[in-house]
Design an enzyme around this catalytic site. Sequence first.
Site, mmCIF file in Angstrom:
data_model
loop_
_atom_site.group_PDB
_atom_site.id
_atom_site.type_symbol
_atom_site.label_atom_id
_atom_site.label_comp_id
_atom_site.label_asym_id
_atom_site.label_seq_id
_atom_site.Cartn_x
_atom_site.Cartn_y
_atom_site.Cartn_z
ATOM 1 N N GLY A 33 0.839 -1.203 0.000
ATOM 2 C CA GLY A 33 0.000 0.000 0.000
ATOM 3 C C GLY A 33 0.873 1.252 0.000
ATOM 4 O O GLY A 33 0.640 2.202 -0.751
ATOM 5 N N HIS A 34 1.926 1.241 0.844
ATOM 6 C CA HIS A 34 2.836 2.398 0.893
ATOM 7 C C HIS A 34 3.630 2.526 -0.409
ATOM 8 O O HIS A 34 3.871 3.634 -0.890
ATOM 9 C CB HIS A 34 3.830 2.248 2.059
ATOM 10 C CG HIS A 34 3.179 2.223 3.402
ATOM 11 N ND1 HIS A 34 3.102 1.088 4.177
ATOM 12 C CD2 HIS A 34 2.570 3.203 4.113
ATOM 13 C CE1 HIS A 34 2.495 1.373 5.312
ATOM 14 N NE2 HIS A 34 2.153 2.641 5.305
ATOM 15 N N GLN A 90 -2.106 9.812 18.092
ATOM 16 C CA GLN A 90 -3.289 9.281 17.415
ATOM 17 C C GLN A 90 -3.718 7.904 17.920
ATOM 18 O O GLN A 90 -4.666 7.314 17.397
ATOM 19 C CB GLN A 90 -3.093 9.271 15.905
ATOM 20 C CG GLN A 90 -2.106 8.257 15.354
ATOM 21 C CD GLN A 90 -1.858 8.466 13.877
ATOM 22 O OE1 GLN A 90 -1.177 9.406 13.473
ATOM 23 N NE2 GLN A 90 -2.414 7.606 13.047
ATOM 24 N N ASP A 146 -8.050 4.395 4.371
ATOM 25 C CA ASP A 146 -8.412 5.240 5.513
ATOM 26 C C ASP A 146 -9.265 6.389 4.979
ATOM 27 O O ASP A 146 -8.822 7.548 4.949
ATOM 28 C CB ASP A 146 -7.145 5.766 6.193
ATOM 29 C CG ASP A 146 -6.305 4.642 6.757
ATOM 30 O OD1 ASP A 146 -6.748 4.011 7.724
ATOM 31 O OD2 ASP A 146 -5.225 4.372 6.204
ATOM 32 N N GLN A 171 -10.028 9.465 7.190
ATOM 33 C CA GLN A 171 -8.785 10.253 7.347
ATOM 34 C C GLN A 171 -8.539 11.111 6.108
ATOM 35 O O GLN A 171 -8.201 12.293 6.209
ATOM 36 C CB GLN A 171 -7.615 9.293 7.590
ATOM 37 C CG GLN A 171 -6.245 9.943 7.484
ATOM 38 C CD GLN A 171 -5.119 9.006 7.875
ATOM 39 O OE1 GLN A 171 -4.911 8.753 9.052
ATOM 40 N NE2 GLN A 171 -4.355 8.507 6.904
ATOM 41 N N PHE A 216 -4.010 -4.422 2.206
ATOM 42 C CA PHE A 216 -2.723 -4.382 2.919
ATOM 43 C C PHE A 216 -2.832 -3.418 4.085
ATOM 44 O O PHE A 216 -3.375 -2.316 3.954
ATOM 45 C CB PHE A 216 -1.602 -3.911 1.980
ATOM 46 C CG PHE A 216 -1.029 -5.026 1.153
ATOM 47 C CD1 PHE A 216 -0.092 -5.889 1.693
ATOM 48 C CD2 PHE A 216 -1.444 -5.226 -0.153
ATOM 49 C CE1 PHE A 216 0.436 -6.932 0.944
ATOM 50 C CE2 PHE A 216 -0.918 -6.264 -0.912
ATOM 51 C CZ PHE A 216 0.021 -7.120 -0.365
HETATM 52 O O1 PAF Z 1 -2.270 6.777 7.809
HETATM 53 C C1 PAF Z 1 -1.267 6.807 8.550
HETATM 54 O O2 PAF Z 1 -0.344 5.987 8.458
HETATM 55 C C2 PAF Z 1 -1.186 7.878 9.626
HETATM 56 O O3 PAF Z 1 -2.433 8.180 10.137
HETATM 57 C C3 PAF Z 1 -0.462 9.142 9.157
HETATM 58 C C4 PAF Z 1 -1.205 9.834 8.038
HETATM 59 C C5 PAF Z 1 0.949 8.795 8.683
HETATM 60 C C6 PAF Z 1 -0.335 10.147 10.311
HETATM 61 O O4 PAF Z 1 0.394 9.618 11.366
#
Ligand code: PAF
EC number: 6.3.2.1
Length: 285
Positions: free
Chosen positions: A36-37, A61, A152, A155, A186
Amino acid sequence: MNIIKNVHILEKKIKELKKKKKVIGLVPTMGNLHHGHIKLISSAKKYVDIVIVSIFINPMQFNNLLDLKKYPKTFEQDCCILRKEKIEILFYPDIHEMYPIGLKNHTYIDVPKLSKIIEGKARPGHFVGVTTIVCKLFNLVQPNFSFFGEKDYQQLLIVKKLVKELNYPIKIISVPTIRLKNGLAFSSRNKNLSISEQKKAPFLYKTIKKTCNIIRQKKGKNIHKTIQESREYLRKKGFYIDIFNAYDPKTLDSICKPSKSIIVLASVWLGKTRLIDNKKITLKN
Ligand code: PAF
């Protein structure tokens, strides 16, 4: 790869890049990098001259200390992935660098309404932590573009809202969810699943897809009943449901009557692991 741990060194580097008129992309992460990253990074490369990745497991968080402790920390492995991806700059601050006065009295960013519902209700304080760290990273890196995954979804909407309302000159690019062949999205948390949970986990996305198909077939009628049946099915499979519902994709108001665009959002527990996923559909007239 230049691993920068210090805020002032990062600021200096950003100044140099801005002087050279480089277009900067930021991929914020909490590490434990997966496909995913990598997709976020490969998308970023299409837009910018230089991709900066940040790795920071942001304590603000996590509303659950155990979740924070359990969060996988795989720095060496992450660096290998980033080197393979030819990332030039990794920002890897520690907690004192990001929160020098600690968490308790730190200034925070709070997006009203949108961050208090659904996932924000289930995890109080979570989105304040996300938006605070995202703003700090935006202020430090000053990216032209920043990249967020659609998994997400809430988010993503919250970040888009804060960028617009706080006038950040940053374009937020949303990147589709990357899945295993069995449909499981993932996620860094997948590592915490036991063997038997790994077998069950794909039922989440299968059920979301099936729910969307039924909603489509019924032209958006009886959504409530369809959702109840899907929840019941997941419960029988061993999931504990925090959230499984149909929402308006723009406002995240819950939907109970036919609507042109619908997103099914899910947050469930499988044992001690929280899984989230979603699917958006458009209904034809
Ligand atoms: O999605 C994430 O991995 C986290 O919420 C983020 C955007 C890196 C902020 O810590």
